[in-house]
Design a protein around this motif. Structure first.
Motif, mmCIF file in Angstrom:
data_model
loop_
_atom_site.group_PDB
_atom_site.id
_atom_site.type_symbol
_atom_site.label_atom_id
_atom_site.label_comp_id
_atom_site.label_asym_id
_atom_site.label_seq_id
_atom_site.Cartn_x
_atom_site.Cartn_y
_atom_site.Cartn_z
ATOM 1 N N ALA A 43 0.832 -1.207 0.000
ATOM 2 C CA ALA A 43 0.000 0.000 0.000
ATOM 3 C C ALA A 43 0.864 1.253 0.000
ATOM 4 C CB ALA A 43 -0.928 -0.013 1.214
ATOM 5 N N LYS A 44 1.974 1.208 0.699
ATOM 6 C CA LYS A 44 2.866 2.365 0.779
ATOM 7 C C LYS A 44 3.542 2.627 -0.571
ATOM 8 C CE LYS A 44 4.725 2.918 4.691
ATOM 9 N NZ LYS A 44 5.548 2.733 5.913
ATOM 10 N N TYR A 45 4.061 1.569 -1.205
ATOM 11 C CA TYR A 45 4.693 1.741 -2.514
ATOM 12 C C TYR A 45 3.712 2.316 -3.534
ATOM 13 C CZ TYR A 45 9.128 -0.678 -1.585
ATOM 14 O OH TYR A 45 10.372 -1.017 -1.120
ATOM 15 N N LEU A 46 2.496 1.802 -3.526
ATOM 16 C CA LEU A 46 1.494 2.258 -4.483
ATOM 17 C C LEU A 46 1.077 3.698 -4.213
ATOM 18 C CD1 LEU A 46 -0.676 -0.983 -4.709
ATOM 19 C CD2 LEU A 46 0.978 -0.133 -6.383
ATOM 20 N N LEU A 47 1.001 4.063 -2.941
ATOM 21 C CA LEU A 47 0.642 5.437 -2.587
ATOM 22 C C LEU A 47 1.717 6.414 -3.066
ATOM 23 C CD1 LEU A 47 -1.488 7.128 -0.965
ATOM 24 C CD2 LEU A 47 0.095 6.985 0.951
ATOM 25 N N LEU A 48 2.967 6.075 -2.820
ATOM 26 C CA LEU A 48 4.061 6.945 -3.248
ATOM 27 C C LEU A 48 4.071 7.095 -4.763
ATOM 28 C CD1 LEU A 48 6.966 5.716 -0.924
ATOM 29 C CD2 LEU A 48 5.412 7.639 -0.575
ATOM 30 N N GLU A 49 3.786 6.014 -5.476
ATOM 31 C CA GLU A 49 3.754 6.072 -6.933
ATOM 32 C C GLU A 49 2.574 6.906 -7.424
ATOM 33 O OE1 GLU A 49 4.501 5.377 -10.986
ATOM 34 O OE2 GLU A 49 5.777 5.153 -9.221
ATOM 35 N N ALA A 50 1.399 6.688 -6.854
ATOM 36 C CA ALA A 50 0.208 7.397 -7.312
ATOM 37 C C ALA A 50 0.317 8.895 -7.094
ATOM 38 C CB ALA A 50 -1.035 6.848 -6.607
ATOM 39 N N PHE A 51 0.942 9.293 -5.989
ATOM 40 C CA PHE A 51 1.052 10.715 -5.662
ATOM 41 C C PHE A 51 2.405 11.309 -6.045
ATOM 42 C CE2 PHE A 51 -2.711 9.654 -3.389
ATOM 43 C CZ PHE A 51 -3.434 10.839 -3.296
ATOM 44 N N ARG A 52 3.221 10.510 -6.742
ATOM 45 C CA ARG A 52 4.523 10.967 -7.241
ATOM 46 C C ARG A 52 5.327 11.656 -6.135
ATOM 47 N NH1 ARG A 52 0.798 12.967 -10.992
ATOM 48 N NH2 ARG A 52 0.569 11.662 -12.849
ATOM 49 N N THR A 53 5.444 10.958 -5.029
ATOM 50 C CA THR A 53 6.164 11.514 -3.897
ATOM 51 C C THR A 53 7.143 10.488 -3.354
ATOM 52 O OG1 THR A 53 5.894 12.700 -1.798
ATOM 53 C CG2 THR A 53 4.451 10.809 -2.165
ATOM 54 N N ASP A 54 7.837 10.833 -2.291
ATOM 55 C CA ASP A 54 8.774 9.906 -1.672
ATOM 56 C C ASP A 54 8.465 9.799 -0.188
ATOM 57 O OD1 ASP A 54 9.882 12.205 -0.420
ATOM 58 O OD2 ASP A 54 11.260 12.490 -2.097
ATOM 59 N N MET A 55 9.194 8.939 0.509
ATOM 60 C CA MET A 55 8.880 8.667 1.899
ATOM 61 C C MET A 55 9.079 9.897 2.781
ATOM 62 S SD MET A 55 7.667 6.680 4.085
ATOM 63 C CE MET A 55 7.505 5.272 3.009
ATOM 64 N N VAL A 56 10.086 10.701 2.491
ATOM 65 C CA VAL A 56 10.331 11.891 3.298
ATOM 66 C C VAL A 56 9.141 12.846 3.239
ATOM 67 C CG1 VAL A 56 11.761 13.958 3.549
ATOM 68 C CG2 VAL A 56 12.834 11.739 3.085
ATOM 69 N N LEU A 73 -7.798 14.652 -6.908
ATOM 70 C CA LEU A 73 -8.822 13.614 -7.031
ATOM 71 C C LEU A 73 -8.385 12.529 -8.014
ATOM 72 C CD1 LEU A 73 -12.041 15.853 -7.096
ATOM 73 C CD2 LEU A 73 -11.244 14.381 -5.229
ATOM 74 N N ALA A 74 -7.687 12.926 -9.075
ATOM 75 C CA ALA A 74 -7.194 11.947 -10.049
ATOM 76 C C ALA A 74 -6.159 11.027 -9.406
ATOM 77 C CB ALA A 74 -6.599 12.660 -11.251
ATOM 78 N N MET A 75 -5.309 11.583 -8.552
ATOM 79 C CA MET A 75 -4.311 10.766 -7.864
ATOM 80 C C MET A 75 -4.981 9.783 -6.909
ATOM 81 S SD MET A 75 -1.308 13.533 -7.029
ATOM 82 C CE MET A 75 -0.294 14.249 -8.322
ATOM 83 N N VAL A 76 -6.023 10.253 -6.220
ATOM 84 C CA VAL A 76 -6.757 9.365 -5.308
ATOM 85 C C VAL A 76 -7.371 8.211 -6.088
ATOM 86 C CG1 VAL A 76 -8.747 9.180 -3.764
ATOM 87 C CG2 VAL A 76 -7.212 11.145 -3.588
ATOM 88 N N GLU A 77 -7.983 8.517 -7.226
ATOM 89 C CA GLU A 77 -8.606 7.468 -8.034
ATOM 90 C C GLU A 77 -7.559 6.506 -8.588
ATOM 91 O OE1 GLU A 77 -11.865 6.678 -8.443
ATOM 92 O OE2 GLU A 77 -11.972 8.104 -6.797
ATOM 93 N N ARG A 78 -6.432 7.061 -8.973
ATOM 94 C CA ARG A 78 -5.359 6.195 -9.476
ATOM 95 C C ARG A 78 -4.900 5.240 -8.377
ATOM 96 N NH1 ARG A 78 0.889 7.425 -10.838
ATOM 97 N NH2 ARG A 78 1.305 5.554 -12.063
ATOM 98 N N TYR A 79 -4.739 5.765 -7.181
ATOM 99 C CA TYR A 79 -4.312 4.934 -6.061
ATOM 100 C C TYR A 79 -5.329 3.837 -5.777
ATOM 101 C CZ TYR A 79 -3.178 3.597 -1.265
ATOM 102 O OH TYR A 79 -2.880 2.881 -0.132
ATOM 103 N N ARG A 80 -6.602 4.189 -5.753
ATOM 104 C CA ARG A 80 -7.626 3.184 -5.485
ATOM 105 C C ARG A 80 -7.628 2.103 -6.575
ATOM 106 N NH1 ARG A 80 -11.583 4.437 -1.684
ATOM 107 N NH2 ARG A 80 -11.336 6.496 -0.717
ATOM 108 N N GLY A 81 -7.411 2.532 -7.809
ATOM 109 C CA GLY A 81 -7.339 1.557 -8.897
ATOM 110 C C GLY A 81 -6.151 0.618 -8.750
ATOM 111 N N MET A 82 -5.014 1.156 -8.329
ATOM 112 C CA MET A 82 -3.818 0.333 -8.126
ATOM 113 C C MET A 82 -4.015 -0.645 -6.967
ATOM 114 S SD MET A 82 -1.116 3.455 -8.643
ATOM 115 C CE MET A 82 0.467 2.637 -8.721
#
Length: 312
Positions: A43-56, A73-82
């Protein structure tokens, strides 16, 4: 009554408040219910990818309410899809589209075997024993070309040729070649489709009467009847032809032992990845075919992983 409704509306908005942390919790719980082996990590890897961010930045911003913008909203939907994809046990690497191997990032999809850390044992051994002095290298069942390209990037070889039966796998290998060998003029790197004999008949190297100094391969070696008992990620989503080594798992080792000799120089070294219970069988096949100086090397977990041998 009007005041009461206003309070309820405000309460509803608070309950619907979304942060990176609430999304992470949502993803983790969804994957837990679906039986994902590592729900928190996935879930963490997918969240970072969907929101184009890093752990820091995740740790800095995880409690902030997400903006009510189309991009967010598009990032949220992408994350839910992943998360839904991972819940169906589609491999994480296929969802993300990449896998790290030997410190390099390789593009992957459903047409190729996902590179494993175990296979790094083979690459590290080749680099240790033959760091490169212009030698030619043949990689059979190249797939993503993770072995061949790792050797190309980290070694000093003159010619590297990757061969695979799968046209779709070679498309992936070509993408990885373009990503990792941006300065292609520094090494001659060739990818060929077909079985060993057919592919090499089209190779410029063999057409010029030359042979190979090093052969490497991670062939399909899982016995057919074992595949149905594998994890869904492997059984259902990785290409069967990259897994299935026939009834006893040894079909490709037989072919390599019998057919590779015609394209190897005298004294050529070969390195083959094996299943942890196949050392004796593969040793015998190579010995009967005339290979010598046969050795076995373990992976980081202590399991037999690589058979090395010498042609004559």
């Amino acid at each position: 009554m009007i005041y009461g409704k206003a309070v309820m509306c405000r309460k509803g908005r608070q309950e619907m408040k979304q942060t990176l942390q609430t999304l992470l919790t949502y993803g983790r719980e969804q994957l837990k219910r679906k039986g994902s082996p590592e729900p928190e990590l996935d879930a963490k890897y997918l969240l970072l990818e969907a929101f184009r961010t890093d752990m820091v930045h995740f740790l800095m911003n995880r409690s902030q309410e997400l903006p009510d913008s189309p991009e967010s909203l598009a990032m949220v939907e992408r994350y839910r899809g992943m998360i839904a994809q991972r819940g169906r046990r589609i491999p994480l690497q296929q969802i993300l589209g990449t896998q790290e191997f030997m410190g390099l990032s390789f593009y992957v999809n459903r047409h190729v075997l996902i590179p494993r850390q175990d296979t790094e044992t083979l690459v590290e051994l080749v680099l240790k024993e033959h760091p490169g002095n212009g030698e030619s290298v043949l990689d059979l069942c190249t797939g993503t070309a993770c072995i061949a390209l790792s050797l190309a990037v980290k070694g000093n070889y003159g010619w590297i040729c990757g061969v695979d039966l799968s046209h779709e796998a070679l498309k992936v290998a070509e993408k990885n070649k373009a990503r990792l060998l941006s300065e292609a003029g520094q090494i001659r790197f060739e990818l060929l489709e077909g079985d060993l004999c057919h592919a090499l008949s089209h190779s410029d190297w063999m057409k010029n009467g030359k042979k190979f100094d090093i052969l490497v391969s991670n062939p399909p070696y899982i016995p057919t009847h074992v595949i149905e008992g594998l994890e869904p990620e492997v059984r259902d989503y990785e290409p069967r032809m990259a897994l299935d080594g026939s009834g006893d798992g040894l079909a490709f080792y037989r072919r390599i032992a019998d057919e590779s000799k015609a394209c190897l120089n005298e004294g050529a070294a070969i390195y083959l990845e094996i299943g942890c219970d196949q050392r004796e069988a593969v040793q015998e096949l190579l010995s009967e075919a005339g290979f010598s100086h046969i050795r076995i090397f373990p992976d980081a977990s202590g399991n037999d992983r690589v058979v090395a041998a010498c042609w004559h």
